[in-house]
Design a protein around this motif. Structure first.
Motif, PDB file in Angstrom:
ATOM      1  N   ARG A 141     -10.226   9.982 -19.628  1.00  0.00           N
ATOM      2  CA  ARG A 141     -10.602  11.364 -19.698  1.00  0.00           C
ATOM      3  C   ARG A 141     -10.790  11.368 -20.834  1.00  0.00           C
ATOM      4  O   ARG A 141     -11.824  12.830 -21.272  1.00  0.00           O
ATOM      5  CB  ARG A 141      -9.461  11.388 -19.865  1.00  0.00           C
ATOM      6  N   ILE A 142     -11.579  10.967 -21.385  1.00  0.00           N
ATOM      7  CA  ILE A 142     -12.850  11.036 -22.750  1.00  0.00           C
ATOM      8  C   ILE A 142     -14.258  11.434 -22.608  1.00  0.00           C
ATOM      9  O   ILE A 142     -14.186  12.584 -22.984  1.00  0.00           O
ATOM     10  CB  ILE A 142     -13.473   9.898 -23.704  1.00  0.00           C
ATOM     11  N   GLY A 143     -14.548  11.175 -21.059  1.00  0.00           N
ATOM     12  CA  GLY A 143     -15.769  11.629 -21.312  1.00  0.00           C
ATOM     13  C   GLY A 143     -15.649  13.379 -20.824  1.00  0.00           C
ATOM     14  O   GLY A 143     -16.377  14.083 -21.585  1.00  0.00           O
ATOM     15  N   ARG A 144     -14.718  13.452 -20.476  1.00  0.00           N
ATOM     16  CA  ARG A 144     -14.072  14.948 -19.853  1.00  0.00           C
ATOM     17  C   ARG A 144     -14.310  16.085 -21.019  1.00  0.00           C
ATOM     18  O   ARG A 144     -14.641  16.960 -21.724  1.00  0.00           O
ATOM     19  CB  ARG A 144     -13.202  15.260 -18.914  1.00  0.00           C
ATOM     20  N   GLY A 327     -21.726  21.215 -19.711  1.00  0.00           N
ATOM     21  CA  GLY A 327     -21.038  19.915 -20.046  1.00  0.00           C
ATOM     22  C   GLY A 327     -19.716  19.431 -19.715  1.00  0.00           C
ATOM     23  O   GLY A 327     -19.569  18.254 -19.975  1.00  0.00           O
ATOM     24  N   VAL A 328     -18.650  20.404 -19.430  1.00  0.00           N
ATOM     25  CA  VAL A 328     -17.749  19.779 -18.405  1.00  0.00           C
ATOM     26  C   VAL A 328     -17.911  19.272 -17.072  1.00  0.00           C
ATOM     27  O   VAL A 328     -17.525  17.850 -16.945  1.00  0.00           O
ATOM     28  CB  VAL A 328     -16.537  21.120 -17.957  1.00  0.00           C
ATOM     29  N   PRO A 329     -18.709  19.480 -15.964  1.00  0.00           N
ATOM     30  CA  PRO A 329     -19.603  18.593 -14.920  1.00  0.00           C
ATOM     31  C   PRO A 329     -19.924  17.443 -15.725  1.00  0.00           C
ATOM     32  O   PRO A 329     -19.670  16.500 -14.869  1.00  0.00           O
ATOM     33  CB  PRO A 329     -20.420  19.474 -13.592  1.00  0.00           C
ATOM     34  N   ALA A 330     -20.822  16.867 -17.224  1.00  0.00           N
ATOM     35  CA  ALA A 330     -20.779  15.508 -17.403  1.00  0.00           C
ATOM     36  C   ALA A 330     -19.747  15.203 -17.544  1.00  0.00           C
ATOM     37  O   ALA A 330     -20.370  13.507 -17.333  1.00  0.00           O
ATOM     38  CB  ALA A 330     -21.909  16.399 -18.172  1.00  0.00           C
ATOM     39  N   GLY A 331     -18.940  15.822 -18.170  1.00  0.00           N
ATOM     40  CA  GLY A 331     -17.855  14.833 -18.199  1.00  0.00           C
ATOM     41  C   GLY A 331     -17.753  13.868 -17.470  1.00  0.00           C
ATOM     42  O   GLY A 331     -16.561  12.851 -17.265  1.00  0.00           O
ATOM     43  N   ARG A 332     -17.194  14.593 -16.722  1.00  0.00           N
ATOM     44  CA  ARG A 332     -16.668  14.335 -15.259  1.00  0.00           C
ATOM     45  C   ARG A 332     -16.883  12.807 -14.215  1.00  0.00           C
ATOM     46  O   ARG A 332     -16.212  11.872 -14.496  1.00  0.00           O
ATOM     47  CB  ARG A 332     -15.958  14.978 -14.040  1.00  0.00           C
ATOM     48  N   LEU A 333     -18.680  13.250 -14.867  1.00  0.00           N
ATOM     49  CA  LEU A 333     -19.918  12.324 -13.875  1.00  0.00           C
ATOM     50  C   LEU A 333     -19.532  11.194 -15.012  1.00  0.00           C
ATOM     51  O   LEU A 333     -19.911   9.961 -14.338  1.00  0.00           O
ATOM     52  CB  LEU A 333     -21.072  13.245 -14.246  1.00  0.00           C
ATOM     53  N   VAL A 334     -19.619  11.317 -16.429  1.00  0.00           N
ATOM     54  CA  VAL A 334     -19.337   9.989 -17.000  1.00  0.00           C
ATOM     55  C   VAL A 334     -17.908   9.184 -16.864  1.00  0.00           C
ATOM     56  O   VAL A 334     -18.201   8.142 -16.757  1.00  0.00           O
ATOM     57  CB  VAL A 334     -20.070  10.736 -18.409  1.00  0.00           C
ATOM     58  N   ASP A 335     -16.792   9.846 -16.620  1.00  0.00           N
ATOM     59  CA  ASP A 335     -15.504   9.575 -16.228  1.00  0.00           C
ATOM     60  C   ASP A 335     -16.077   8.382 -15.252  1.00  0.00           C
ATOM     61  O   ASP A 335     -14.797   7.577 -14.867  1.00  0.00           O
ATOM     62  CB  ASP A 335     -14.540   9.799 -16.443  1.00  0.00           C
ATOM     63  N   ARG A 336     -16.214   9.218 -13.919  1.00  0.00           N
ATOM     64  CA  ARG A 336     -16.348   8.428 -13.192  1.00  0.00           C
ATOM     65  C   ARG A 336     -17.755   7.951 -12.602  1.00  0.00           C
ATOM     66  O   ARG A 336     -17.192   6.185 -12.098  1.00  0.00           O
ATOM     67  CB  ARG A 336     -16.809   9.594 -11.370  1.00  0.00           C
ATOM     68  N   TYR A 380     -30.311  16.768 -21.649  1.00  0.00           N
ATOM     69  CA  TYR A 380     -29.382  16.904 -23.167  1.00  0.00           C
ATOM     70  C   TYR A 380     -27.967  16.229 -22.674  1.00  0.00           C
ATOM     71  O   TYR A 380     -27.635  15.674 -23.811  1.00  0.00           O
ATOM     72  CB  TYR A 380     -30.491  17.881 -23.627  1.00  0.00           C
ATOM     73  N   ALA A 381     -27.212  17.841 -22.551  1.00  0.00           N
ATOM     74  CA  ALA A 381     -25.604  17.876 -22.452  1.00  0.00           C
ATOM     75  C   ALA A 381     -25.352  16.735 -21.736  1.00  0.00           C
ATOM     76  O   ALA A 381     -23.933  15.818 -21.916  1.00  0.00           O
ATOM     77  CB  ALA A 381     -25.252  18.776 -21.625  1.00  0.00           C
ATOM     78  N   LEU A 382     -25.800  15.932 -20.317  1.00  0.00           N
ATOM     79  CA  LEU A 382     -24.997  14.708 -20.251  1.00  0.00           C
ATOM     80  C   LEU A 382     -25.908  13.883 -21.072  1.00  0.00           C
ATOM     81  O   LEU A 382     -24.142  12.673 -21.305  1.00  0.00           O
ATOM     82  CB  LEU A 382     -26.141  14.325 -18.946  1.00  0.00           C
TER      83      LEU A 382
END
Length: 471
Positions: A141-144, A327-336, A380-382
């Motif tokens: 969950r680090i990405g989120r 930012g937060v949706p980008a974190g979910r994409l990174v984790d997935r 940039y956020a992603l």
């Protein structure tokens, strides 16, 4: 049954502590970015209040930025050695106290000194908030969590101008500094109550803090940052040469320190890590391009599109707002989907936005500028979320502070470089004094600047693809 219920309650309590701890880190991140953007809007009021010219009052912003840029790596390493929680608490307390002193300043140089101290507190908050994510959040969950930190940073940047304007109009310039005191107290209490205590063995066996390396690096970065602000004539060249010489001296000192002790500021092996150096380089390149949007945007909107000051402010705040929402949706994409894929996708989006800005005519109006800027800032956020996650997920626990400091330093250096280099490109491409240039000339300058920005992102993409191929 009782044991199962007890375990469930323990897990729930731990999860709650993590959430409240992250809230404290997010608030610290928000305050550190707000410290820059909220002061910019107050410069005209400060110049009138203290009866000083702009070249002097701009030190209210420069002192803060220089303090962060020069000290962020050193405080990150210090956190690794003495304990990140106790140093983070000290940084938040220092930031909050300096904010109160800034609001009570009776002259400009007292205010500048308070801002420099506030910048030291912000450097601690920036470096250790990112480092703490690896200590408190499960790896999956680090990405989120990184997305949340990115959201709060962008929100602070977007909120500063509007909040600062309202506070100055209602209460006067001291309010822009005093307003950060109550949330600073809240952040201190959240961190103190909910973040895990430092391990007792922290700092043991790690030797002394590398004072010589820290001082040389700080002076080197200060010389570079001052040279990039421009306006010093021949002194800018001297400062750049000083920065280059300082960089060489720093590396020589670090090799000598590493040969004698286990605690250099920067292990030279880190400079041979292609993955880390590549990600730091990408971070600097992308931040340079992001600064181009802040440097060019006001002139393009006002001169090429003919917008008034209020409309320019609204359109300019759209970019940071998009980054905050992404930012937060980008974190979910990174984790997935993984950090490497999302790094390339984020860079591709930034490149696409730059190409659109380089090609679209000014006749398309606000939409022709605003839509590509939204693409750039979302990308940039992603990218930032994915890049930070990739760096921090696997770094050793005893180096998280210094690596987090390097990440933030690369971004700050990119912003400083972008303000100077991309501003120079824009001025040259416009072909005249920008403030008096014709609308068509300003539009041409904008297109050229973002064509150059697209080239920089192409370099970053090449680095990212090369890293994937090496893996």
């Amino acid at each position: 049954m009782r044991q199962a219920l007890a375990q469930r309650d323990e897990v729930a309590a731990t999860g709650g502590a993590i959430r409240w701890g992250l809230a404290g880190l997010a608030l610290a991140t928000l305050l550190s970015s707000l410290g820059t953007s909220i002061a910019n809007v107050g410069l005209p009021a400060l110049a009138l209040a203290f009866e000083v010219p702009f070249r002097e009052v701009q030190w209210v912003v420069l002192a803060y930025l220089l303090s962060i840029t020069t000290l962020i790596v050193g405080v990150g390493r210090l956190g690794d050695m003495v304990g990140r929680r106790r140093l983070l608490l000290a940084g938040i307390a220092l930031f909050t106290a300096a904010s109160a002193v800034a609001g009570a300043a009776s002259n400009l140089w007292m205010l500048v000194a308070a801002r420099a101290v506030q910048g030291l507190g912000a450097a601690v908050m920036m470096a250790l908030a990112t480092a703490f994510v690896g200590d408190t959040v499960p790896k999956a969950r680090i990405g989120r969590a990184m997305g949340l930190m990115g959201t709060m940073s962008a929100l602070g940047t977007a909120l500063g101008p509007s909040l600062g304007g309202v506070l100055i109009a209602a209460f006067g310039w001291p309010a822009i500094f005093l307003a950060t005191v109550p949330p600073g107290v809240v952040a201190f209490l959240l961190v103190r109550r909910h973040l895990p205590a430092d391990r007792e063995e922290t700092g043991s066996g790690q030797g002394r803090f590398d004072i010589a390396g820290t001082l040389i690096l700080a002076l080197t970065l200060a010389a570079y940052a001052l040279a990039m602000t421009g306006g010093h004539g021949w002194l800018d060249s001297v400062l750049l040469l000083t920065a280059a010489g300082g960089a060489g001296l720093f590396l020589a000192v670090e090799r000598a320190v590493e040969a004698r002790t286990a605690s250099p500021l920067l292990r030279t092996a880190m400079l041979r890590d292609r993955g880390l150096c590549g990600r730091l380089s990408m971070s600097m390149l992308v931040a340079t391009v992001l600064m181009a949007t802040l440097v060019v945007g006001p002139f393009h909107l006002a001169r090429a599109l003919g917008l008034g000051a209020a409309a320019v402010g609204i359109v300019m705040s759209a970019g940071p707002l998009v980054a905050a929402l992404t930012g937060v949706p980008a974190g979910r994409l990174v984790d997935r989907f993984g950090a490497e894929r999302m790094t390339i996708l984020g860079l591709t989006a930034v490149a696409a936005g730059c190409i659109l800005l380089a090609l679209l005519p000014a006749t398309l109006g606000v939409a022709g500028y605003g839509v590509p800027i939204a693409v750039v800032t979302a990308g940039y956020a992603l990218f930032q979320t994915a890049n930070n996650t990739a760096v921090m997920a696997d770094v050793e626990k005893d180096r998280r502070g210094v690596v987090s400091g390097l990440l933030n330093l690369s971004r700050n250096l990119g912003l400083v470089t972008g303000a100077s280099a991309m501003g120079a490109v824009f001025t040259l491409a416009t072909g005249a004094e920008v403030a008096a240039a014709a609308p068509d000339a300003v539009a041409a300058g904008t297109r050229t600047t973002f064509a150059v920005a697209g080239g920089l992102i192409a370099v970053a993409l090449a680095i990212a693809v090369g890293m994937v191929r090496r893996r």
